[in-house]
Design a protein around this motif. Structure first.
Motif, PDB file in Angstrom:
ATOM      1  N   ALA A  52       0.839  -1.204   0.000  1.00 38.89           N
ATOM      2  CA  ALA A  52       0.000   0.000   0.000  1.00 38.89           C
ATOM      3  C   ALA A  52       0.877   1.259   0.000  1.00 38.89           C
ATOM      4  CB  ALA A  52      -0.942  -0.007   1.198  1.00 38.89           C
ATOM      5  N   CYS A  53       1.961   1.224   0.757  1.00 40.81           N
ATOM      6  CA  CYS A  53       2.860   2.394   0.792  1.00 40.81           C
ATOM      7  C   CYS A  53       3.519   2.621  -0.568  1.00 40.81           C
ATOM      8  CB  CYS A  53       3.916   2.228   1.883  1.00 40.81           C
ATOM      9  SG  CYS A  53       3.231   2.437   3.542  1.00 40.81           S
ATOM     10  N   ASP A  58       3.680   5.823  -5.570  1.00 32.26           N
ATOM     11  CA  ASP A  58       3.397   5.991  -7.004  1.00 32.26           C
ATOM     12  C   ASP A  58       2.307   7.052  -7.201  1.00 32.26           C
ATOM     13  OD1 ASP A  58       5.209   3.989  -7.456  1.00 32.26           O
ATOM     14  OD2 ASP A  58       3.701   2.413  -7.724  1.00 32.26           O
ATOM     15  N   TYR A  59       1.311   7.034  -6.334  1.00 29.39           N
ATOM     16  CA  TYR A  59       0.165   7.946  -6.458  1.00 29.39           C
ATOM     17  C   TYR A  59       0.601   9.393  -6.254  1.00 29.39           C
ATOM     18  CZ  TYR A  59      -4.593   9.711  -5.512  1.00 29.39           C
ATOM     19  OH  TYR A  59      -5.781  10.398  -5.537  1.00 29.39           O
ATOM     20  N   TRP A 172      -8.677  13.348  -1.903  1.00 28.31           N
ATOM     21  CA  TRP A 172      -8.069  12.373  -2.800  1.00 28.31           C
ATOM     22  C   TRP A 172      -8.326  12.810  -4.237  1.00 28.31           C
ATOM     23  CZ3 TRP A 172      -5.165   8.175  -1.371  1.00 28.31           C
ATOM     24  CH2 TRP A 172      -5.188   7.825  -0.015  1.00 28.31           C
ATOM     25  N   GLY A 173      -7.295  12.782  -5.069  1.00 29.10           N
ATOM     26  CA  GLY A 173      -7.461  13.080  -6.496  1.00 29.10           C
ATOM     27  C   GLY A 173      -7.549  14.549  -6.843  1.00 29.10           C
ATOM     28  N   THR A 174      -7.602  15.389  -5.850  1.00 30.53           N
ATOM     29  CA  THR A 174      -7.697  16.831  -6.079  1.00 30.53           C
ATOM     30  C   THR A 174      -6.350  17.351  -6.589  1.00 30.53           C
ATOM     31  OG1 THR A 174      -9.292  16.976  -4.292  1.00 30.53           O
ATOM     32  CG2 THR A 174      -8.156  19.013  -4.884  1.00 30.53           C
ATOM     33  N   GLY A 182      -1.307  17.469  -1.618  1.00 29.87           N
ATOM     34  CA  GLY A 182      -0.503  16.587  -0.772  1.00 29.87           C
ATOM     35  C   GLY A 182       0.927  16.452  -1.241  1.00 29.87           C
ATOM     36  N   THR A 183       1.279  17.136  -2.351  1.00 31.65           N
ATOM     37  CA  THR A 183       2.646  17.019  -2.871  1.00 31.65           C
ATOM     38  C   THR A 183       3.343  18.374  -2.960  1.00 31.65           C
ATOM     39  OG1 THR A 183       2.007  17.224  -5.204  1.00 31.65           O
ATOM     40  CG2 THR A 183       1.929  15.014  -4.245  1.00 31.65           C
TER      41      THR A 183
END
Ligand SMILES: *Cc1c(COP(=O)(O)O)cnc(C)c1O
Length: 413
Positions: A52-53, A58-59, A172-174, A182-183
Protein backbone atom coordinates in the motif's frame (compact mmCIF):
# COMPACT_ATOMS: atom_id res chain seq x y z
CA UNK A 1 -43.54 19.35 -12.04
CA UNK A 2 -45.66 20.90 -9.27
CA UNK A 3 -44.21 24.08 -7.84
CA UNK A 4 -45.95 23.65 -4.49
CA UNK A 5 -43.26 22.94 -1.93
CA UNK A 6 -43.23 19.62 -0.08
CA UNK A 7 -42.95 21.57 3.17
CA UNK A 8 -46.34 23.13 2.28
CA UNK A 9 -47.91 19.77 1.42
CA UNK A 10 -46.84 19.55 -2.23
CA UNK A 11 -45.17 16.53 -3.84
CA UNK A 12 -41.54 15.76 -2.97
CA UNK A 13 -38.95 16.36 -5.68
CA UNK A 14 -36.91 13.32 -4.71
CA UNK A 15 -39.05 10.24 -4.22
CA UNK A 16 -36.40 7.53 -4.50
CA UNK A 17 -33.55 6.92 -2.02
CA UNK A 18 -30.05 8.05 -2.97
CA UNK A 19 -27.97 5.27 -4.51
CA UNK A 20 -26.19 2.86 -2.19
CA UNK A 21 -23.44 0.35 -2.84
CA UNK A 22 -20.95 -1.90 -1.08
CA UNK A 23 -17.68 -0.14 -1.85
CA UNK A 24 -15.54 -3.23 -1.08
CA UNK A 25 -16.17 -5.20 -4.24
CA UNK A 26 -12.70 -5.05 -5.76
CA UNK A 27 -9.84 -7.21 -4.53
CA UNK A 28 -10.46 -6.48 -0.82
CA UNK A 29 -11.58 -9.98 0.17
CA UNK A 30 -8.89 -11.68 -1.86
CA UNK A 31 -6.13 -9.49 -0.38
CA UNK A 32 -7.49 -9.87 3.16
CA UNK A 33 -7.38 -13.65 2.78
CA UNK A 34 -3.81 -13.45 1.50
CA UNK A 35 -2.90 -11.21 4.42
CA UNK A 36 -4.27 -13.73 6.90
CA UNK A 37 -2.48 -16.56 5.10
CA UNK A 38 0.82 -14.82 5.83
CA UNK A 39 0.40 -15.92 9.44
CA UNK A 40 1.22 -12.39 10.61
CA UNK A 41 -0.70 -9.13 10.59
CA UNK A 42 2.31 -7.07 11.64
CA UNK A 43 3.38 -4.51 9.05
CA UNK A 44 7.05 -5.13 9.63
CA UNK A 45 6.75 -8.80 8.70
CA UNK A 46 3.94 -8.85 6.14
CA UNK A 47 3.81 -7.44 2.62
CA UNK A 48 0.47 -5.60 2.44
CA UNK A 49 1.24 -2.38 4.27
CA UNK A 50 4.48 -2.18 2.27
CA UNK A 51 2.52 -2.70 -0.93
CA UNK A 52 0.00 0.00 0.00
CA UNK A 53 2.86 2.39 0.79
CA UNK A 54 4.46 1.70 -2.58
CA UNK A 55 1.13 2.44 -4.24
CA UNK A 56 0.91 5.69 -2.28
CA UNK A 57 4.44 6.58 -3.39
CA UNK A 58 3.40 5.99 -7.00
CA UNK A 59 0.17 7.95 -6.46
CA UNK A 60 1.87 10.99 -4.94
CA UNK A 61 5.24 10.80 -6.68
CA UNK A 62 6.77 11.11 -3.23
CA UNK A 63 9.48 8.57 -2.42
CA UNK A 64 8.68 8.11 1.27
CA UNK A 65 5.34 7.07 2.73
CA UNK A 66 4.56 6.36 6.38
CA UNK A 67 1.42 4.30 7.11
CA UNK A 68 -0.58 5.06 10.23
CA UNK A 69 -3.84 4.53 12.06
CA UNK A 70 -5.87 7.57 10.95
CA UNK A 71 -5.88 10.86 9.14
CA UNK A 72 -5.55 12.61 12.49
CA UNK A 73 -2.44 10.53 13.19
CA UNK A 74 -1.13 11.39 9.72
CA UNK A 75 -1.50 15.13 10.42
CA UNK A 76 0.11 14.73 13.83
CA UNK A 77 3.02 13.00 12.10
CA UNK A 78 3.15 15.80 9.52
CA UNK A 79 3.53 18.25 12.41
CA UNK A 80 6.35 16.10 13.79
CA UNK A 81 8.00 16.45 10.37
CA UNK A 82 7.49 20.22 10.64
CA UNK A 83 9.28 20.16 13.98
CA UNK A 84 6.65 21.89 16.08
CA UNK A 85 7.00 21.87 19.84
CA UNK A 86 5.45 23.27 23.04
CA UNK A 87 4.41 26.91 22.82
CA UNK A 88 4.63 27.14 19.03
CA UNK A 89 1.77 28.63 17.04
CA UNK A 90 0.42 26.75 14.03
CA UNK A 91 -1.79 28.61 11.57
CA UNK A 92 -4.74 26.80 10.07
CA UNK A 93 -8.40 27.34 9.13
CA UNK A 94 -11.40 26.84 11.48
CA UNK A 95 -13.69 25.28 8.85
CA UNK A 96 -12.33 21.78 9.20
CA UNK A 97 -12.52 18.49 11.07
CA UNK A 98 -11.02 18.34 14.56
CA UNK A 99 -8.45 15.92 13.16
CA UNK A 100 -6.64 18.94 11.68
CA UNK A 101 -5.79 20.36 15.10
CA UNK A 102 -5.52 17.36 17.46
CA UNK A 103 -1.82 16.89 16.79
CA UNK A 104 -1.11 20.58 17.34
CA UNK A 105 -2.71 20.46 20.79
CA UNK A 106 -1.10 17.11 21.60
CA UNK A 107 2.34 18.67 21.05
CA UNK A 108 1.55 21.56 23.40
CA UNK A 109 1.40 23.95 20.44
CA UNK A 110 -1.49 26.32 19.75
CA UNK A 111 -3.81 26.48 16.73
CA UNK A 112 -4.22 30.01 15.38
CA UNK A 113 -7.11 30.37 12.95
CA UNK A 114 -6.99 32.54 9.85
CA UNK A 115 -9.99 33.64 7.82
CA UNK A 116 -11.01 32.06 4.54
CA UNK A 117 -12.57 33.45 1.39
CA UNK A 118 -15.52 32.33 -0.73
CA UNK A 119 -13.59 29.27 -1.94
CA UNK A 120 -13.38 28.22 1.75
CA UNK A 121 -9.63 28.66 1.48
CA UNK A 122 -7.38 31.33 2.97
CA UNK A 123 -5.34 33.65 0.81
CA UNK A 124 -1.62 33.84 1.53
CA UNK A 125 -2.30 37.34 2.87
CA UNK A 126 -4.85 35.97 5.37
CA UNK A 127 -2.28 33.49 6.63
CA UNK A 128 0.45 36.10 6.71
CA UNK A 129 -1.74 38.37 8.86
CA UNK A 130 -1.58 35.72 11.61
CA UNK A 131 2.18 35.17 11.58
CA UNK A 132 3.98 36.10 14.79
CA UNK A 133 7.44 35.42 16.20
CA UNK A 134 5.97 32.17 17.63
CA UNK A 135 4.57 30.79 14.36
CA UNK A 136 6.23 27.54 13.45
CA UNK A 137 4.08 25.89 10.75
CA UNK A 138 1.03 26.21 8.51
CA UNK A 139 -1.55 23.44 8.12
CA UNK A 140 -3.35 23.79 4.81
CA UNK A 141 -6.69 21.96 4.53
CA UNK A 142 -7.75 20.90 1.05
CA UNK A 143 -11.42 21.02 1.93
CA UNK A 144 -14.33 19.17 0.31
CA UNK A 145 -12.27 18.03 -2.68
CA UNK A 146 -11.20 21.61 -3.48
CA UNK A 147 -7.50 22.51 -3.30
CA UNK A 148 -5.92 25.37 -1.40
CA UNK A 149 -4.19 28.04 -3.56
CA UNK A 150 -0.80 26.38 -3.25
CA UNK A 151 1.14 28.75 -5.50
CA UNK A 152 0.76 31.74 -3.19
CA UNK A 153 0.85 29.64 -0.01
CA UNK A 154 4.12 27.94 -0.99
CA UNK A 155 5.60 31.33 -1.95
CA UNK A 156 4.71 32.59 1.53
CA UNK A 157 6.09 29.40 3.08
CA UNK A 158 9.42 29.99 1.39
CA UNK A 159 9.52 33.72 2.08
CA UNK A 160 8.81 33.25 5.79
CA UNK A 161 10.60 29.93 6.19
CA UNK A 162 7.49 28.20 7.56
CA UNK A 163 6.85 24.54 6.67
CA UNK A 164 3.47 23.64 5.19
CA UNK A 165 1.68 20.46 6.27
CA UNK A 166 -1.15 19.44 3.95
CA UNK A 167 -4.38 17.90 5.28
CA UNK A 168 -5.58 15.89 2.27
CA UNK A 169 -8.19 13.84 4.17
CA UNK A 170 -11.05 15.18 2.05
CA UNK A 171 -9.19 15.60 -1.20
CA UNK A 172 -8.07 12.37 -2.80
CA UNK A 173 -7.46 13.08 -6.50
CA UNK A 174 -7.70 16.83 -6.08
CA UNK A 175 -5.15 18.89 -8.01
CA UNK A 176 -3.99 22.49 -8.14
CA UNK A 177 -2.53 23.61 -11.49
CA UNK A 178 -2.24 19.93 -12.41
CA UNK A 179 -0.30 18.94 -9.27
CA UNK A 180 -1.82 16.59 -6.70
CA UNK A 181 -2.89 18.00 -3.36
CA UNK A 182 -0.50 16.59 -0.77
CA UNK A 183 2.65 17.02 -2.87
CA UNK A 184 3.42 20.70 -2.26
CA UNK A 185 4.41 20.96 1.40
CA UNK A 186 6.78 18.93 3.54
CA UNK A 187 4.10 16.33 4.37
CA UNK A 188 0.92 15.21 2.58
CA UNK A 189 -1.45 13.69 5.15
CA UNK A 190 -4.16 11.34 3.85
CA UNK A 191 -7.06 9.62 5.63
CA UNK A 192 -8.79 6.37 4.78
CA UNK A 193 -11.50 6.58 7.42
CA UNK A 194 -14.82 5.09 6.40
CA UNK A 195 -16.29 8.39 5.18
CA UNK A 196 -13.50 9.40 2.77
CA UNK A 197 -13.20 8.77 -0.98
CA UNK A 198 -11.54 5.43 -0.15
CA UNK A 199 -11.81 3.47 3.10
CA UNK A 200 -9.88 1.02 5.22
CA UNK A 201 -12.31 1.55 8.12
CA UNK A 202 -9.70 3.78 9.70
CA UNK A 203 -6.19 4.52 8.50
CA UNK A 204 -3.86 7.14 7.13
CA UNK A 205 -0.68 7.82 5.15
CA UNK A 206 1.95 10.55 5.24
CA UNK A 207 3.76 11.25 1.97
CA UNK A 208 7.20 12.84 2.37
CA UNK A 209 10.00 14.03 0.10
CA UNK A 210 12.85 14.15 2.61
CA UNK A 211 14.68 11.03 3.75
CA UNK A 212 15.70 12.35 7.16
CA UNK A 213 12.13 13.40 7.89
CA UNK A 214 10.98 9.98 6.75
CA UNK A 215 13.11 8.34 9.42
CA UNK A 216 11.88 10.78 12.07
CA UNK A 217 8.21 10.32 11.17
CA UNK A 218 8.40 6.57 10.68
CA UNK A 219 10.01 6.21 14.08
CA UNK A 220 7.51 8.51 15.77
CA UNK A 221 4.72 6.27 14.42
CA UNK A 222 6.37 3.09 15.71
CA UNK A 223 7.51 3.73 19.31
CA UNK A 224 10.80 5.04 18.04
CA UNK A 225 12.18 1.55 17.54
CA UNK A 226 14.16 2.56 14.44
CA UNK A 227 12.90 -0.69 12.99
CA UNK A 228 13.27 0.11 9.29
CA UNK A 229 16.63 1.85 9.61
CA UNK A 230 18.85 -0.76 11.16
CA UNK A 231 18.27 0.45 14.70
CA UNK A 232 18.52 -1.65 17.82
CA UNK A 233 14.80 -1.88 18.66
CA UNK A 234 15.81 -0.06 21.84
CA UNK A 235 13.70 3.05 22.08
CA UNK A 236 16.09 5.98 21.73
CA UNK A 237 13.50 8.78 21.79
CA UNK A 238 9.80 9.33 22.30
CA UNK A 239 7.24 8.06 19.81
CA UNK A 240 3.71 6.69 19.72
CA UNK A 241 2.20 3.53 18.36
CA UNK A 242 0.37 4.65 15.21
CA UNK A 243 1.06 1.40 13.34
CA UNK A 244 -1.18 0.23 10.52
CA UNK A 245 -2.02 -3.48 10.50
CA UNK A 246 -1.79 -5.82 7.52
CA UNK A 247 -5.61 -5.98 7.45
CA UNK A 248 -5.78 -2.25 6.71
CA UNK A 249 -2.83 -2.58 4.34
CA UNK A 250 -4.62 -5.28 2.33
CA UNK A 251 -7.82 -3.23 2.06
CA UNK A 252 -5.80 -0.09 1.28
CA UNK A 253 -4.06 -1.87 -1.62
CA UNK A 254 -7.43 -2.92 -3.05
CA UNK A 255 -8.96 0.52 -2.51
CA UNK A 256 -5.97 2.31 -4.07
CA UNK A 257 -6.52 0.24 -7.22
CA UNK A 258 -9.90 1.98 -7.46
CA UNK A 259 -9.08 5.48 -6.24
CA UNK A 260 -8.74 7.14 -9.66
CA UNK A 261 -12.11 5.77 -10.75
CA UNK A 262 -13.74 6.87 -7.50
CA UNK A 263 -12.42 10.42 -7.62
CA UNK A 264 -13.25 10.80 -11.32
CA UNK A 265 -16.81 9.70 -10.52
CA UNK A 266 -17.06 12.23 -7.67
CA UNK A 267 -15.97 14.95 -10.08
CA UNK A 268 -18.54 13.87 -12.65
CA UNK A 269 -21.38 13.75 -10.12
CA UNK A 270 -20.55 17.15 -8.66
CA UNK A 271 -20.39 18.74 -12.08
CA UNK A 272 -23.92 17.50 -12.81
CA UNK A 273 -25.22 19.83 -10.08
CA UNK A 274 -23.59 22.93 -11.48
CA UNK A 275 -25.44 23.95 -14.69
CA UNK A 276 -28.90 23.69 -13.12
CA UNK A 277 -27.93 25.87 -10.20
CA UNK A 278 -25.69 28.42 -11.88
CA UNK A 279 -28.57 30.66 -12.86
CA UNK A 280 -30.48 31.07 -9.56
CA UNK A 281 -30.06 34.71 -8.49
CA UNK A 282 -28.59 35.15 -5.02
CA UNK A 283 -27.22 31.60 -4.91
CA UNK A 284 -23.60 30.59 -5.44
CA UNK A 285 -22.28 27.05 -5.60
CA UNK A 286 -18.89 26.33 -4.02
CA UNK A 287 -16.15 26.45 -6.66
CA UNK A 288 -12.45 25.67 -6.35
CA UNK A 289 -9.85 28.42 -6.60
CA UNK A 290 -8.75 29.05 -10.22
CA UNK A 291 -6.50 26.20 -11.32
CA UNK A 292 -8.22 23.73 -8.99
CA UNK A 293 -9.68 20.34 -9.95
CA UNK A 294 -12.56 19.43 -7.66
CA UNK A 295 -13.17 15.86 -6.49
CA UNK A 296 -16.37 16.85 -4.64
CA UNK A 297 -16.19 15.00 -1.34
CA UNK A 298 -19.02 17.32 -0.47
CA UNK A 299 -20.25 20.53 -1.96
CA UNK A 300 -21.98 23.60 -0.63
CA UNK A 301 -24.09 26.53 -1.72
CA UNK A 302 -24.16 30.01 -0.25
CA UNK A 303 -27.03 32.50 -0.35
CA UNK A 304 -27.16 36.24 -0.31
CA UNK A 305 -29.69 36.57 2.54
CA UNK A 306 -31.41 39.64 1.08
CA UNK A 307 -32.25 37.64 -2.07
CA UNK A 308 -34.60 35.29 -0.18
CA UNK A 309 -37.71 35.81 1.91
CA UNK A 310 -36.79 33.20 4.53
CA UNK A 311 -33.78 32.30 6.64
CA UNK A 312 -31.11 29.83 5.60
CA UNK A 313 -32.38 27.40 8.24
CA UNK A 314 -35.90 27.58 6.81
CA UNK A 315 -34.52 26.97 3.31
CA UNK A 316 -32.73 23.88 4.59
CA UNK A 317 -35.94 22.57 6.19
CA UNK A 318 -37.73 23.06 2.89
CA UNK A 319 -34.92 21.34 0.95
CA UNK A 320 -34.99 18.37 3.33
CA UNK A 321 -38.76 18.16 3.01
CA UNK A 322 -38.21 17.74 -0.74
CA UNK A 323 -36.30 14.54 0.07
CA UNK A 324 -32.84 16.05 -0.48
CA UNK A 325 -29.82 14.94 1.59
CA UNK A 326 -28.89 18.50 2.50
CA UNK A 327 -27.75 20.04 5.78
CA UNK A 328 -26.54 23.45 6.93
CA UNK A 329 -22.89 24.34 6.53
CA UNK A 330 -22.86 25.33 10.23
CA UNK A 331 -21.02 22.20 11.36
CA UNK A 332 -17.78 23.10 9.60
CA UNK A 333 -16.62 25.19 12.52
CA UNK A 334 -14.14 24.29 15.24
CA UNK A 335 -14.51 27.64 17.00
CA UNK A 336 -17.99 26.96 18.37
CA UNK A 337 -16.92 23.57 19.80
CA UNK A 338 -16.70 23.16 23.56
CA UNK A 339 -12.96 22.61 23.26
CA UNK A 340 -12.31 26.04 21.75
CA UNK A 341 -14.97 27.86 23.77
CA UNK A 342 -14.29 26.47 27.27
CA UNK A 343 -10.66 25.62 26.47
CA UNK A 344 -10.72 22.77 29.01
CA UNK A 345 -8.32 20.41 27.29
CA UNK A 346 -7.90 17.87 30.09
CA UNK A 347 -10.76 18.28 32.58
CA UNK A 348 -9.26 15.69 34.95
CA UNK A 349 -6.28 17.95 35.67
CA UNK A 350 -6.20 20.76 38.20
CA UNK A 351 -7.17 24.32 37.27
CA UNK A 352 -3.61 25.43 36.62
CA UNK A 353 -3.00 22.72 34.03
CA UNK A 354 -6.30 21.87 32.39
CA UNK A 355 -6.18 24.80 29.94
CA UNK A 356 -2.75 23.92 28.56
CA UNK A 357 -1.77 24.54 25.76
CA UNK A 358 -4.34 27.33 25.30
CA UNK A 359 -2.84 28.86 28.43
CA UNK A 360 0.92 28.73 28.19
CA UNK A 361 3.39 28.67 31.11
CA UNK A 362 4.83 32.02 29.97
CA UNK A 363 1.44 33.70 30.53
CA UNK A 364 0.16 33.72 26.96
CA UNK A 365 -3.54 32.87 26.79
CA UNK A 366 -5.34 32.00 23.55
CA UNK A 367 -9.07 32.60 23.05
CA UNK A 368 -11.22 31.89 20.03
CA UNK A 369 -14.18 33.77 18.61
CA UNK A 370 -15.88 34.34 15.30
CA UNK A 371 -14.86 38.00 15.42
CA UNK A 372 -11.36 36.83 14.47
CA UNK A 373 -12.64 35.27 11.23
CA UNK A 374 -15.61 37.33 9.96
CA UNK A 375 -15.81 35.88 6.47
CA UNK A 376 -15.80 32.33 7.86
CA UNK A 377 -18.67 33.38 10.13
CA UNK A 378 -20.63 34.83 7.21
CA UNK A 379 -20.20 31.59 5.24
CA UNK A 380 -21.33 29.49 8.23
CA UNK A 381 -24.51 31.52 8.46
CA UNK A 382 -25.38 31.47 4.76
CA UNK A 383 -24.36 28.02 3.52
CA UNK A 384 -25.90 24.62 3.04
CA UNK A 385 -24.12 21.47 1.96
CA UNK A 386 -24.40 17.93 0.68
CA UNK A 387 -22.07 14.93 0.83
CA UNK A 388 -21.34 13.21 -2.46
CA UNK A 389 -20.72 9.47 -2.70
CA UNK A 390 -19.29 7.58 -5.65
CA UNK A 391 -22.39 5.38 -5.61
CA UNK A 392 -24.83 8.23 -6.08
CA UNK A 393 -26.54 8.09 -9.46
CA UNK A 394 -26.77 10.73 -12.17
CA UNK A 395 -30.50 10.89 -11.41
CA UNK A 396 -29.72 11.61 -7.73
CA UNK A 397 -27.79 14.69 -8.82
CA UNK A 398 -30.35 15.91 -11.33
CA UNK A 399 -33.19 15.52 -8.81
CA UNK A 400 -31.16 17.29 -6.12
CA UNK A 401 -30.47 20.20 -8.44
CA UNK A 402 -34.15 20.34 -9.43
CA UNK A 403 -35.19 20.39 -5.76
CA UNK A 404 -32.78 23.21 -4.98
CA UNK A 405 -34.10 25.17 -7.94
CA UNK A 406 -37.71 24.59 -6.86
CA UNK A 407 -37.18 25.70 -3.26
CA UNK A 408 -34.92 28.66 -3.89
CA UNK A 409 -37.13 29.95 -6.69
CA UNK A 410 -40.21 29.71 -4.45
CA UNK A 411 -38.54 31.76 -1.71
CA UNK A 412 -36.95 34.38 -3.95
CA UNK A 413 -37.40 37.86 -2.46
C1 LIG B 1 -11.57 13.12 8.24
C2 LIG B 1 -10.70 14.29 8.40
C3 LIG B 1 -9.56 14.29 9.21
C4 LIG B 1 -9.21 13.20 10.14
O1 LIG B 1 -9.21 11.95 9.63
P1 LIG B 1 -9.44 10.66 10.57
O2 LIG B 1 -8.96 9.57 9.70
O3 LIG B 1 -10.90 10.61 10.87
O4 LIG B 1 -8.62 10.84 11.79
C5 LIG B 1 -8.75 15.41 9.22
N1 LIG B 1 -9.03 16.49 8.49
C6 LIG B 1 -10.14 16.55 7.73
C7 LIG B 1 -10.39 17.79 6.95
C8 LIG B 1 -11.02 15.46 7.66
O5 LIG B 1 -12.12 15.55 6.91
Amino acid sequence: MSTQLAIDGGPKTKTTPYGSHNRFQGNELDYLRQALEQGTLFYGHGSWVKRACQMMADYTGRPYVVPCTSGSAAIHLGLIAAGIGPGDEVITTPNTDSGTVLGIIEEGAVPVFCDCGDHLQPTAAAIEAKITARTRAIVVVHLAGCPAPMNEIMALSQARNLPVVEDVAQSWGTTFQGQRAGTFGIAGCFSTNDFKHISTGDGGFVALADEALYRRVSNYADKHYDRLFGGALMQAHHGLNYRMTELQGAVAAAQLEQVDGVTARHHQLGELLRPEIGAIPGLRMLAPVPGGYNTYWWTAWFIEPQSFRVTRDRLVEALRAEGLAIGTYQRYDLIRSGLFQQRVVRPWLDDARRHYPFDQPDGRSYHYSHDQVPNHKRLLDTGFMMSIKAWHTDADMCETAAGIRKVLTAFQA
